[in-house]
Design a protein around this motif. Sequence first.
Motif, mmCIF file in Angstrom:
data_model
loop_
_atom_site.group_PDB
_atom_site.id
_atom_site.type_symbol
_atom_site.label_atom_id
_atom_site.label_comp_id
_atom_site.label_asym_id
_atom_site.label_seq_id
_atom_site.Cartn_x
_atom_site.Cartn_y
_atom_site.Cartn_z
ATOM 1 N N VAL A 124 0.865 -1.178 0.000
ATOM 2 C CA VAL A 124 0.000 0.000 0.000
ATOM 3 C C VAL A 124 0.905 1.233 0.000
ATOM 4 O O VAL A 124 1.769 1.374 0.869
ATOM 5 N N VAL A 125 0.703 2.101 -0.974
ATOM 6 C CA VAL A 125 1.506 3.314 -1.118
ATOM 7 C C VAL A 125 0.647 4.519 -0.734
ATOM 8 O O VAL A 125 -0.532 4.584 -1.074
ATOM 9 N N ASN A 126 1.237 5.476 -0.040
ATOM 10 C CA ASN A 126 0.521 6.702 0.379
ATOM 11 C C ASN A 126 -0.720 6.359 1.205
ATOM 12 O O ASN A 126 -1.827 6.828 0.921
ATOM 13 N N GLU A 127 -0.524 5.568 2.202
ATOM 14 C CA GLU A 127 -1.633 5.056 3.005
ATOM 15 C C GLU A 127 -2.394 6.188 3.706
ATOM 16 O O GLU A 127 -1.814 7.197 4.110
ATOM 17 N N GLY A 128 -3.728 6.017 3.812
ATOM 18 C CA GLY A 128 -4.541 6.908 4.632
ATOM 19 C C GLY A 128 -5.326 7.973 3.910
ATOM 20 O O GLY A 128 -6.001 8.783 4.557
ATOM 21 N N PHE A 143 4.308 5.755 -7.960
ATOM 22 C CA PHE A 143 3.035 6.210 -7.391
ATOM 23 C C PHE A 143 3.244 7.106 -6.175
ATOM 24 O O PHE A 143 2.447 8.012 -5.935
ATOM 25 N N ARG A 144 4.286 6.865 -5.434
ATOM 26 C CA ARG A 144 4.564 7.732 -4.288
ATOM 27 C C ARG A 144 4.857 9.157 -4.756
ATOM 28 O O ARG A 144 4.424 10.129 -4.135
ATOM 29 N N GLU A 145 5.578 9.271 -5.848
ATOM 30 C CA GLU A 145 5.961 10.593 -6.355
ATOM 31 C C GLU A 145 4.843 11.274 -7.126
ATOM 32 O O GLU A 145 4.610 12.481 -6.965
ATOM 33 N N ASN A 146 4.143 10.519 -7.961
ATOM 34 C CA ASN A 146 3.213 11.136 -8.907
ATOM 35 C C ASN A 146 1.762 11.185 -8.441
ATOM 36 O O ASN A 146 0.986 11.987 -8.969
ATOM 37 N N TYR A 193 -3.328 10.003 -3.482
ATOM 38 C CA TYR A 193 -4.070 8.750 -3.636
ATOM 39 C C TYR A 193 -3.390 7.637 -2.857
ATOM 40 O O TYR A 193 -2.158 7.486 -2.923
ATOM 41 N N THR A 194 -4.181 6.856 -2.144
ATOM 42 C CA THR A 194 -3.677 5.604 -1.599
ATOM 43 C C THR A 194 -3.718 4.579 -2.725
ATOM 44 O O THR A 194 -4.765 4.363 -3.337
ATOM 45 N N VAL A 195 -2.589 3.972 -3.021
ATOM 46 C CA VAL A 195 -2.474 3.055 -4.157
ATOM 47 C C VAL A 195 -2.198 1.642 -3.651
ATOM 48 O O VAL A 195 -1.280 1.432 -2.841
ATOM 49 N N TYR A 196 -2.983 0.696 -4.131
ATOM 50 C CA TYR A 196 -2.830 -0.709 -3.757
ATOM 51 C C TYR A 196 -2.163 -1.465 -4.906
ATOM 52 O O TYR A 196 -2.655 -1.461 -6.038
#
Length: 255
Positions: A59-63, A85-88, A92-95
Amino acid sequence: MTSTLATLLFLYLGICLLLFVLQRKLLYFPTPPLLHFSPPMEATVTSFENEGERLSGWVVNEGHPKALLYYGGNAENIENNIPFFRENLPDYTVYLIAYRGYGDSSGEPTEAHLYSDALQIFDEVTAEHTTLSLLGRSLGSGVATYVAAHREVDKLILVTPFDSTANVAKSVYWMFPVSLLITDKYESAKRASNIDAKTTIIYAENDTVIPRASTERLIDAFSGQLEDTMLIRDADHNDISEYSEYVTGLKRALD
């Protein structure tokens, strides 16, 4: 002459049988997890259970209230997408969940299994977010269209997609009755009319994996829900996300 024709027919039927038996070996290319891969402070390890199998991922950018489910391409180490996904997509929380048999996920990949897993994960994740969008790349586009046709989805983004794997296979094995042999067809074009989500299709000018005609047939299958199509000049199937136009298109699709 008759003997030669009989031999050729026997060989042809033998190859057809071989293609039928080995088709999933030719379709799926499971990737093991990256060795020594550890993303401290970049992503959170997560897992889901479905039909006795464990589906592992990140999970990236959680919450965040908005979320994106990413369905990756074939032979893709899904964790490679964490920095992107963390940068761009910081809002958004990305799964990033590996398919059955890919990464640390157990089981064997089949079309039915990937669909079942995707619906289970969607149903668990959606309760935690105000909106849930889908991004399917290559093989993942077939999974994404299935979920979008069976669940309420905010945005649908398809990257280097195809109309069906049968038609893609025909472009390679044109001399064989592929439609009769293939089991996992991922018929996205036939599902397009059942998709209500606002849809964006992004594809590569020089795609050497998915024929342009296959993507264009999928585009033609959509109607009013298709908001945008974007052709990334000079891009190939595997490097499309390295182009700035891809990032711009992705962000615009999610706005």
